[in-house]
Design a protein around this motif. Structure first.
Motif, mmCIF file in Angstrom:
data_model
loop_
_atom_site.group_PDB
_atom_site.id
_atom_site.type_symbol
_atom_site.label_atom_id
_atom_site.label_comp_id
_atom_site.label_asym_id
_atom_site.label_seq_id
_atom_site.Cartn_x
_atom_site.Cartn_y
_atom_site.Cartn_z
ATOM 1 N N ARG A 256 0.823 -1.214 0.000
ATOM 2 C CA ARG A 256 0.000 0.000 0.000
ATOM 3 C C ARG A 256 0.862 1.271 0.000
ATOM 4 O O ARG A 256 0.580 2.246 0.702
ATOM 5 C CB ARG A 256 -0.994 -0.013 1.163
ATOM 6 N N ALA A 258 1.895 4.605 -1.188
ATOM 7 C CA ALA A 258 1.328 5.742 -1.916
ATOM 8 C C ALA A 258 2.435 6.668 -2.398
ATOM 9 O O ALA A 258 2.423 7.149 -3.532
ATOM 10 C CB ALA A 258 0.351 6.499 -1.031
ATOM 11 N N GLY A 345 -2.132 1.136 -4.185
ATOM 12 C CA GLY A 345 -0.815 1.732 -4.377
ATOM 13 C C GLY A 345 0.164 0.794 -5.057
ATOM 14 O O GLY A 345 -0.163 0.126 -6.038
#
Length: 408
Positions: A256, A258, A345
């Motif tokens: 995940r 980002a 992401g």
């Protein structure tokens, strides 16, 4: 001795599937590699087990096994590689670029050796080198088991080339405690350290490894790719070429992601005391915090590889670490929950040296075997009769039942 059956059709007409033999074929989406054992079970005991371990039972790469299940006489089920035309095997191998076909031969009593051949000469060389580095004896296969016939199933890939590994009886026996290569022991799941070390060496040759030269302290180096989903299950192996001095070496799986300020990590800390500490961490708006920690009991050595696994499913975060070449722990070592990061992401790896590190630079990290083991999913089960809705957590069993209605 000539085979009893000329091909699979003849065998299937005379033997009973599920009683005399079994077939297993599975592959992750987009698989380009395969590990197969067409003489598994009691035919050439140990060949199926090593193919299954190398492939992760089909989670890392395509996996096929034809296994003899008889209490005796499994040699009757042997179909030579050039005649083996079982449809599931042909389809699986025909859909990949590279194939490893595991077999067994008698060899010299008490001498563990792997005789290797096949038309994929590049991969033959890589596997030979990897097994040799791991301390195994490898020889060129004699002509009768060389795997160089274009009709050999290992060569039915999209590249028309594969690798055939013939493991001597002594080598296969060494995979099981006490050398007991019997159906009872094989089916029990009991394996030796040598079994896992052999499989790890094979995977190293297949998966390849990437080197990251860390030339500055406290500077992150990332290797990233788009995540298939927000919920992921990741695994990799890693080592560094020096013992930590002054401050630790930090190597992490990332999910995940980002940006550089927002991600989840399963981080291995190679400490100056040569300990290996596993933490699950969250980096949010540039601030990094530990969500859970486990001291693994492993000792960090220069070049010694450690496997790490991170699973992210909904708000649940889980991680484990173990010595590469040993059995993966059954349970998770760190488990926690967090809801701050939800978008898929990117996934990958992060490498960084502590700001206190005083190693002579660069320190080289070796990452390998990076694998996505599947994406856990969550479900909502709706009973249409009364409208009850129940949430279903990732990785928990699901069953649906219907009440029986009987007329009175």
């Amino acid at each position: 001795m000539a085979d009893l059956y000329a091909d699979y059709a003849a065998l299937a007409a005379a033997e009973t599937e599920g009683v005399d033999y079994s077939r297993t074929a599975t592959a992750p989406a987009g698989a380009t590699w395969a590990a197969i054992a067409i003489h598994g079970g009691g035919i050439e005991g140990g060949s199926g087990e090593i193919a299954r371990e190398v492939s992760g039972a089909g989670s890392r790469m395509a996996y096929y096994e034809f296994a003899g299940l008889k209490s005796s006489g499994n040699s009757d089920l042997h179909i030579t590689s050039t005649n083996f035309d079982e449809p599931q095997a042909m389809a699986l191998v025909g859909g990949v670029r590279r194939c490893l076909s595991f077999h067994g031969y008698t060899g010299t009593a008490g001498v563990p050796v792997t005789a290797i051949g096949g038309l994929d000469t590049v991969l033959v060389a890589r596997v030979t080198a990897a097994l040799t580095r791991a301390g195994f004896t490898v020889t060129d296969a004699p002509s009768e088991i060389a795997g160089t016939d274009p009709d050999n199933i290992c060569n039915q890939t999209t590249s028309s080339a594969g690798v055939q590994l013939e493991l001597s009886r002594a080598q296969r026996d060494a995979f099981f405690p006490g050398g007991e290569n019997t159906a009872a022991v094989r089916n029990s799941g009991a394996r030796t350290e040598e079994f896992y070390r052999y499989a790890s060496a094979i995977r190293a040759a297949l998966m390849g490894r990437g080197l990251i030269a860390i030339s500055a302290i406290n500077a992150s180096r990332y290797c990233l790719l788009p995540a298939p989903a927000a919920d992921v299950d990741l695994m990799a192996t890693v080592s560094t070429d020096a013992l930590a001095a002054g401050g630790g070496h930090f190597l992490a799986l990332v999910a995940r992601y980002a940006d550089g300020n927002n991600m989840y990590l399963a981080r291995l800390d190679f400490t100056t005391a040569q300990a290996v500490v596993l933490t699950i961490r969250k980096r949010l708006a540039g601030t990094e915090t530990s969500l859970g920690q486990h001291t693994t009991g492993l000792t960090h050595t220069a070049g010694g590889r450690v496997a790490v696994r991170l699973q992210v499913a909904g708000s649940a975060l889980k991680a484990k670490a173990w010595a590469d070449g040993s059995a993966e722990p059954a349970g998770w070592q760190v488990e926690t929950t967090d809801t701050d990061l939800t978008a898929a992401g990117e996934i990958g790896m992060r490498t960084i040296l502590s700001s206190a590190n005083s190693n002579t630079l660069p320190v080289t990290a070796s990452w390998g075997d990076f694998t996505t083991l599947g994406s856990p999913q969550s479900m909502v089960v709706t009973r249409s009769v009364n409208g009850i809705v129940k949430a279903h957590g990732a990785w928990t069993d699901l069953s649906l039942t219907h009440p029986m209605r009987a007329a009175l």
